[in-house]
Design an enzyme around this catalytic site. Sequence first.
Site, PDB file in Angstrom:
ATOM      1  N   ASN A  55      -3.080   5.344 -12.516  1.00 15.17           N
ATOM      2  CA  ASN A  55      -3.860   5.410 -11.292  1.00 15.17           C
ATOM      3  C   ASN A  55      -5.326   5.617 -11.709  1.00 15.17           C
ATOM      4  OD1 ASN A  55      -4.648   5.902  -8.540  1.00 15.17           O
ATOM      5  ND2 ASN A  55      -2.594   6.664  -8.144  1.00 15.17           N
ATOM      6  N   SER A  56      -6.213   5.650 -10.744  1.00 13.17           N
ATOM      7  CA  SER A  56      -7.629   5.848 -11.049  1.00 13.17           C
ATOM      8  C   SER A  56      -7.860   7.171 -11.781  1.00 13.17           C
ATOM      9  CB  SER A  56      -8.433   5.829  -9.750  1.00 13.17           C
ATOM     10  OG  SER A  56      -7.906   6.765  -8.839  1.00 13.17           O
ATOM     11  N   ASN A 103       4.825   7.142  -5.980  1.00 12.11           N
ATOM     12  CA  ASN A 103       3.470   7.518  -6.388  1.00 12.11           C
ATOM     13  C   ASN A 103       3.390   9.023  -6.643  1.00 12.11           C
ATOM     14  OD1 ASN A 103       0.759   7.840  -6.747  1.00 12.11           O
ATOM     15  ND2 ASN A 103       0.158   6.614  -4.970  1.00 12.11           N
ATOM     16  N   CYS A 140      -1.049  10.611  -6.262  1.00  9.14           N
ATOM     17  CA  CYS A 140      -1.828  10.425  -5.055  1.00  9.14           C
ATOM     18  C   CYS A 140      -2.620  11.695  -4.754  1.00  9.14           C
ATOM     19  CB  CYS A 140      -0.852  10.121  -3.926  1.00  9.14           C
ATOM     20  SG  CYS A 140      -1.639   9.891  -2.390  1.00  9.14           S
ATOM     21  N   MET A 194     -10.136   6.693  -0.489  1.00  6.92           N
ATOM     22  CA  MET A 194      -9.659   6.006   0.711  1.00  6.92           C
ATOM     23  C   MET A 194      -8.985   6.971   1.689  1.00  6.92           C
ATOM     24  SD  MET A 194     -10.670   2.982   0.005  1.00  6.92           S
ATOM     25  CE  MET A 194      -9.867   1.975   1.237  1.00  6.92           C
ATOM     26  N   GLY A 239      -6.513  -4.030 -10.077  1.00  7.90           N
ATOM     27  CA  GLY A 239      -7.049  -3.286  -8.943  1.00  7.90           C
ATOM     28  C   GLY A 239      -8.465  -3.705  -8.603  1.00  7.90           C
ATOM     29  N   THR A 240      -9.438  -3.048  -9.246  1.00  8.81           N
ATOM     30  CA  THR A 240     -10.853  -3.296  -8.935  1.00  8.81           C
ATOM     31  C   THR A 240     -11.221  -4.788  -8.994  1.00  8.81           C
ATOM     32  OG1 THR A 240     -11.507  -1.099  -9.725  1.00  8.81           O
ATOM     33  CG2 THR A 240     -13.219  -2.784  -9.656  1.00  8.81           C
ATOM     34  N   LYS A 272       0.847  -1.195   0.000  1.00  9.53           N
ATOM     35  CA  LYS A 272       0.000   0.000   0.000  1.00  9.53           C
ATOM     36  C   LYS A 272       0.884   1.247   0.000  1.00  9.53           C
ATOM     37  CE  LYS A 272      -3.438   2.915   0.822  1.00  9.53           C
ATOM     38  NZ  LYS A 272      -4.377   3.294  -0.270  1.00  9.53           N
ATOM     39  N   ASN A 306      -3.360  13.917  -2.591  1.00  9.30           N
ATOM     40  CA  ASN A 306      -2.899  14.148  -1.211  1.00  9.30           C
ATOM     41  C   ASN A 306      -3.167  15.546  -0.659  1.00  9.30           C
ATOM     42  OD1 ASN A 306      -0.945  15.188  -2.898  1.00  9.30           O
ATOM     43  ND2 ASN A 306       0.623  13.750  -2.320  1.00  9.30           N
ATOM     44  N   GLY A 312      -5.242  -0.879 -15.106  1.00  8.69           N
ATOM     45  CA  GLY A 312      -6.516  -0.247 -15.425  1.00  8.69           C
ATOM     46  C   GLY A 312      -7.423  -1.153 -16.224  1.00  8.69           C
TER      47      GLY A 312
HETATM   48  C1  DHB Z   1      -5.096   6.622  -2.352  1.00  6.66           C
HETATM   49  C2  DHB Z   1      -5.584   6.738  -3.635  1.00  6.66           C
HETATM   50  C3  DHB Z   1      -4.711   6.793  -4.684  1.00  6.66           C
HETATM   51  O1  DHB Z   1      -5.139   6.897  -5.966  1.00  6.66           O
HETATM   52  C4  DHB Z   1      -3.345   6.747  -4.450  1.00  6.66           C
HETATM   53  O2  DHB Z   1      -2.520   6.818  -5.491  1.00  6.66           O
HETATM   54  C5  DHB Z   1      -2.872   6.634  -3.175  1.00  6.66           C
HETATM   55  C6  DHB Z   1      -3.749   6.569  -2.124  1.00  6.66           C
HETATM   56  C7  DHB Z   1      -6.018   6.565  -1.232  1.00  6.66           C
HETATM   57  O3  DHB Z   1      -7.072   7.224  -1.295  1.00  6.66           O
HETATM   58  O4  DHB Z   1      -5.721   5.866  -0.247  1.00  6.66           O
END
Ligand code: DHB
Length: 308
Positions: A191-192, A124, A127, A69, A268-269, A43, A129, A246
């Site tokens: 990433n998403s 990453n 993110c 998340m 992922g999903t 993670k 953030n 993806g």
């Molecule tokens: C989270 C989501 C992300 O797309 C990422 O790259 C890192 C963390 C998250 O929400 O935890």
Amino acid sequence: LLSASLLGIDFASPLMNASGVCCRYNEELDAMLASDAGSLITKSCTLLPREGNPEPRYTATALGSINSMGLPNEGYEYYLDYAVKHDYAKKPLFMSVAGLSLEDNMAMLTAIREAKLPAIVELNLSCPNVPGKPQIAYDFEAMESMLEAASRVWAQPFGVKMPPYFDIAHFDEAAAILNRHPLVKFITCINSIGNALVIDIERESVVIKPKDGFGGIGGDYVLPTALANVNAFFRRCPDKQVIGCGGVKSGAEVFMHLLAGASLVQVGTALQEEGCGIFARLNAELAEILQRKGYRSLEEVRGKLRTL
Ligand code: DHB
């Protein structure tokens, strides 16, 4: 037939988890280890542990998933401990690093470097953030500074996790920046797709609690965007490798990512929804496609996408 290679390291399968899925706790990482995945990633970690956002913060939909998340993780020392104990003869291990600042990333990379492990770092840059600031890879000046600092302190090959881009000028500029950093040896796309909104018409409501329901989407929604980003960076960065991520839910999507140029492929999903047993299925489905088409190795497929 399924053997793959990244940074000169051998993998029994190109498949692994996408960071964020099945990788927060030791038990989940051990389940990845016991699965038929060729490797695993931890993670995304921060300097200090984080609880993340209030729940519900992930919801699966008919076409994929949405999440916000909030970077729940046990802190980098937890994942570094896991990496110290990991048996690298069993399968390669990636660590995802997602500091809340350039200084945090430098501190984590310094500590990980001091441990002198064969763990592979995926930095990453995508993110969601710092509130009020775009993610690093959507701020090209910040991205350049981050790569300069990471290259200086890490001083060995590493990779970057990228968000999706949607404009050719952005592919060009992002690739040019990555190409100025020779220690960036792999690029994980994508990433998403950020800040989407899923609506439930029965409840007339959003489906996740954080951010008024806005979150990153994955799954079927993102496959064509993911393939475009894999292929865009594959074409522009001939001295680097690409990891595809993806929309993978069967062998067919793995094969598409390979054609687009991926050396490894993350899940992922579909992993979140199906569990670690998915890797045995995906390996078998990919092998069936390769055999039907007469391919004997992944290299024969990688980047061989035809244009019209
Ligand atoms: C989270 C989501 C992300 O797309 C990422 O790259 C890192 C963390 C998250 O929400 O935890």
